[in-house]
Design a protein around this motif. Sequence first.
Motif, short mmCIF file in Angstrom:
data_model
loop_
_atom_site.label_atom_id
_atom_site.label_comp_id
_atom_site.label_asym_id
_atom_site.label_seq_id
_atom_site.Cartn_x
_atom_site.Cartn_y
_atom_site.Cartn_z
N LEU A 189 0.83 -1.20 0.00
CA LEU A 189 0.00 0.00 0.00
C LEU A 189 0.87 1.26 0.00
O LEU A 189 0.55 2.23 -0.69
CB LEU A 189 -0.94 -0.01 1.21
CG LEU A 189 -1.94 1.15 1.31
CD1 LEU A 189 -2.78 1.27 0.05
CD2 LEU A 189 -2.85 0.97 2.53
N LEU A 248 0.64 4.08 -2.89
CA LEU A 248 0.31 5.48 -2.64
C LEU A 248 1.40 6.42 -3.14
O LEU A 248 1.12 7.56 -3.51
CB LEU A 248 0.08 5.68 -1.14
CG LEU A 248 -1.14 4.95 -0.55
CD1 LEU A 248 -1.22 5.14 0.95
CD2 LEU A 248 -2.42 5.44 -1.21
N TRP A 279 -5.15 8.90 1.42
CA TRP A 279 -6.00 9.26 2.56
C TRP A 279 -5.12 9.06 3.79
O TRP A 279 -4.44 8.05 3.90
CB TRP A 279 -7.24 8.36 2.61
CG TRP A 279 -8.12 8.58 3.79
CD1 TRP A 279 -8.63 9.76 4.24
CD2 TRP A 279 -8.59 7.57 4.70
NE1 TRP A 279 -9.39 9.57 5.36
CE2 TRP A 279 -9.39 8.22 5.67
CE3 TRP A 279 -8.43 6.19 4.80
CZ2 TRP A 279 -10.02 7.55 6.71
CZ3 TRP A 279 -9.06 5.51 5.83
CH2 TRP A 279 -9.84 6.19 6.77
N GLN A 336 -4.96 5.47 5.41
CA GLN A 336 -5.01 4.23 4.63
C GLN A 336 -4.17 3.14 5.28
O GLN A 336 -4.61 1.99 5.42
CB GLN A 336 -4.49 4.47 3.20
CG GLN A 336 -5.33 5.42 2.35
CD GLN A 336 -6.56 4.75 1.75
OE1 GLN A 336 -7.02 3.73 2.25
NE2 GLN A 336 -7.10 5.33 0.70
N ALA A 395 -5.68 -0.26 6.90
CA ALA A 395 -5.32 -1.47 6.17
C ALA A 395 -4.65 -2.49 7.09
O ALA A 395 -4.92 -3.69 7.01
CB ALA A 395 -4.41 -1.13 5.00
N GLN A 455 -13.14 7.07 0.43
CA GLN A 455 -11.69 7.02 0.37
C GLN A 455 -11.10 5.89 1.18
O GLN A 455 -9.94 5.52 1.00
CB GLN A 455 -11.09 8.36 0.84
CG GLN A 455 -11.34 8.68 2.30
CD GLN A 455 -12.58 9.50 2.53
OE1 GLN A 455 -13.58 9.31 1.85
NE2 GLN A 455 -12.52 10.43 3.47
N HIS A 456 -11.89 5.29 2.07
CA HIS A 456 -11.39 4.22 2.93
C HIS A 456 -11.40 2.85 2.25
O HIS A 456 -10.84 1.90 2.79
CB HIS A 456 -12.25 4.13 4.19
CG HIS A 456 -13.67 3.76 3.90
ND1 HIS A 456 -14.61 4.68 3.49
CD2 HIS A 456 -14.31 2.56 3.93
CE1 HIS A 456 -15.77 4.06 3.29
NE2 HIS A 456 -15.62 2.78 3.55
N SER A 462 -8.42 0.63 1.82
CA SER A 462 -7.85 0.08 3.05
C SER A 462 -8.38 -1.30 3.39
O SER A 462 -7.76 -2.01 4.18
CB SER A 462 -8.13 1.03 4.22
OG SER A 462 -7.60 2.31 3.98
#
Length: 524
Positions: free
Chosen positions: A10, A14, A22, A25, A29, A51-52, A55
Amino acid sequence: MIEVEVHQQLRQLLRQSPEALWPHQLTMARMVARGLRLGRSALIQVPSGGQHRLSYLLPALMWPNATLLCATASVQAQILGEEIPWLQHTLQLHKPVLQKDRWPAPDFQGLLLVDPLDWLQARLYSTSSGRVGQTEFLVPTGIPLIIDGAEDLEDWAYQALTVTLQATDWQQLRQIFPAQAEQISQVQVRLALQLLRRPLPRCLLQADELIHLEQVLSLVGHHSGWLPDPWEHLRQRIPSARERPWVWWAETDRETGSFTLHSSPSAPQEWLTSIWATQPVVIIGEALDLDRQAQTYRQRLGLPDLTPLRFLPSGEGWPRSTATVTAPLVELEPLQGLSLYLPRLPLPNSPLFQRHLLQELKHLVSQVNGFVVVLVSDQPLQAQVGTALAAEFGSRVRVNSALPADQGILVCDWHHWLQHKASLPCPVLLAIATLPFPSVEDPRVAGRVQHMQRTQQDWFRQYLLPVAAARLQRAVAPLRQGSESNLVAILDSRIIARSYGASLLNALGPSLRVEQRSQWFVSF
């Protein structure tokens, strides 16, 4: 461990795609990945918006075993059309992803997307003798479950547990039992006459009205195996009313003289508890509870002990709880403070309220340039507000419309705004006519309140107040992404005149309180 793998993937993702960033995140996650690995349930409260989703989608796709994801059709469409293809292509993930209304096969090791209502109906049917369902949702024990949109979970449970009896069901019963057809018709007519004499179109069934159902079932009860689903489930519920209280209520149509009967649970937690015991669950929702540990929400949904995680707004003006917690809690970046206007008007039960409300709304709307939303759930008052504003502002005014003009004035109820706010412009003014407490004129609400009174529960603090606070938080969420000049006007003086008002104001988070209209107009 999967937590480390998810974190690394992740973080790399990103860096390559900062538009997906976010601030939480990685934290969320890791929590989801940990829950999948340990089989430990969690409840996560997230801000408004989607936006979650990254995650929980990344851990679900990286987890080597089967996973079940419950989300609405609109969320599933976005996930399948955007997030999952992007993750699969970018990170070369090959876990199978299916969208289906039942478990595909005993050896399925992919990610299954299912509508929450479909899943609840099938699971509640398999664990409750009083539930209607089509097929049993055969999920192997222990399959991790992720529920997105848990702010609606209680409503989904009510829908899944509600049995409805319509005019066509009476006709079907007469066809199955022609020898008793005349008697069935007589009972139907007597019940219709009683219900049509009631002043409200939606009402709780009284004991002498419920007797009519018992009479019909006594006519055909010796052939219970022949009964179609609605009648069979109602037959099971009537004698069990004392063990599992049900709310029996009716909707009438005076124009046609017809009626529809419903049987809903007084509270769904008893049936839901049996579901949570079969699998670990990650419940994700917006504004679920005022309490950091979500004790009230967990009690209403029958949830077991789990790890709570809430992304708390921080900022001056919002006191934080100092309670000691055993679960990790994180805080959001400081949120945009709301301009909050709290005039002192007559209380909503006063005969002077309507006149002062309309006057205040006209003054407020005339001073803004942009999209305006006025929340009014009471139907007669909503019509009066819409008519008065249309007389003043003409075609700008729309009532319960999903497509208002950019400079429009939308007059709508709370359900309409919460359902469509993501697709509507951010309002420069959100005017709240009355606080969003569940109405006791709704027979389902009235039945639940009566049940809580009988069981000596605090029906206001445990039910009405938390629901109102959650609705307020969700309603104002879009304004936090707007400009500093956005205003929330709460025209129900109970928020400053009643002791519970402090809890509702705290639910709104950081805010700049504006005592007078002129102060707001001058300060920006």
